[in-house]
Design a protein around this motif. Sequence first.
Motif, PDB file in Angstrom:
ATOM      1  N   GLY A   1       0.821  -1.195   0.000  1.00 22.71           N
ATOM      2  CA  GLY A   1       0.000   0.000   0.000  1.00 22.71           C
ATOM      3  C   GLY A   1       0.855   1.244   0.000  1.00 22.71           C
ATOM      4  O   GLY A   1       2.041   1.213  -0.259  1.00 22.71           O
TER       5      GLY A   1
ATOM      6  N   TRP B   1      -9.027 -10.048  -1.302  1.00 25.56           N
ATOM      7  CA  TRP B   1      -8.910  -8.667  -0.857  1.00 25.56           C
ATOM      8  C   TRP B   1     -10.266  -7.974  -0.952  1.00 25.56           C
ATOM      9  O   TRP B   1     -11.018  -8.200  -1.909  1.00 25.56           O
TER      10      TRP B   1
ATOM     11  N   ARG C   1     -11.982  -3.859   0.036  1.00 20.46           N
ATOM     12  CA  ARG C   1     -11.579  -2.495   0.328  1.00 20.46           C
ATOM     13  C   ARG C   1     -12.752  -1.709   0.896  1.00 20.46           C
ATOM     14  O   ARG C   1     -13.915  -2.041   0.666  1.00 20.46           O
TER      15      ARG C   1
ATOM     16  N   ARG D   1     -17.526  -2.351   3.370  1.00 25.60           N
ATOM     17  CA  ARG D   1     -16.391  -3.042   2.798  1.00 25.60           C
ATOM     18  C   ARG D   1     -16.869  -3.815   1.562  1.00 25.60           C
ATOM     19  O   ARG D   1     -17.890  -4.495   1.606  1.00 25.60           O
TER      20      ARG D   1
ATOM     21  N   ASP E   1      -9.728   4.262  -6.518  1.00 24.67           N
ATOM     22  CA  ASP E   1      -9.188   3.071  -5.865  1.00 24.67           C
ATOM     23  C   ASP E   1      -8.709   3.378  -4.444  1.00 24.67           C
ATOM     24  O   ASP E   1      -8.345   2.462  -3.703  1.00 24.67           O
TER      25      ASP E   1
ATOM     26  N   ALA F   1      -8.613   3.666  -0.785  1.00 25.15           N
ATOM     27  CA  ALA F   1      -9.390   2.949   0.220  1.00 25.15           C
ATOM     28  C   ALA F   1      -8.426   2.260   1.181  1.00 25.15           C
ATOM     29  O   ALA F   1      -7.218   2.196   0.933  1.00 25.15           O
TER      30      ALA F   1
ATOM     31  N   TYR G   1      -7.459  -1.314   2.273  1.00 21.17           N
ATOM     32  CA  TYR G   1      -7.567  -2.653   1.703  1.00 21.17           C
ATOM     33  C   TYR G   1      -7.343  -3.693   2.801  1.00 21.17           C
ATOM     34  O   TYR G   1      -6.398  -3.587   3.602  1.00 21.17           O
TER      35      TYR G   1
ATOM     36  N   GLY H   1      -6.004  -3.629   8.014  1.00 27.37           N
ATOM     37  CA  GLY H   1      -6.135  -2.864   6.785  1.00 27.37           C
ATOM     38  C   GLY H   1      -4.844  -2.155   6.422  1.00 27.37           C
ATOM     39  O   GLY H   1      -4.025  -1.819   7.280  1.00 27.37           O
TER      40      GLY H   1
END
Length: 118
Positions: free
Chosen positions: A8, A35, A37, A44, A88, A90, A92, A111
């Motif tokens: 990440g 996965w 997110r 989620r 995208d 977020a 994860y 996360g």
Amino acid sequence: VQLQASGGGLAQAGGSLRLSCVVEGSISNINALGWYRQVPGKHRVFVAHITTGGLINYADAVKGRFTISRNSAKTTVSLQMDSLKPEDTAVYFCNADVQENGFLYDVWGQGTLVTVSS
């Protein structure tokens, strides 16, 4: 079973990041690794998973851009994220679908934040 996620961080739109998740404990009861997110204030949501048998599924939002993979020992699952978009962004979460003694349940890793700047 415990899951330890890593990776990440910050990327620019169009860039790439890679997430990894290590399974600690027995893998014998795991049906799938994947996965999800989550953005603040929202549920989620599913991103991708790979089953014990190797079947892979992706959310429509990431198809063609994200690639999920695992090592041969099935103890690590990775998510290669390419062509990243600001949406995208977020937190994860690594996920394991576990079946044990007739019960199905989820195990979650901690996360890891992915931030994509425009």
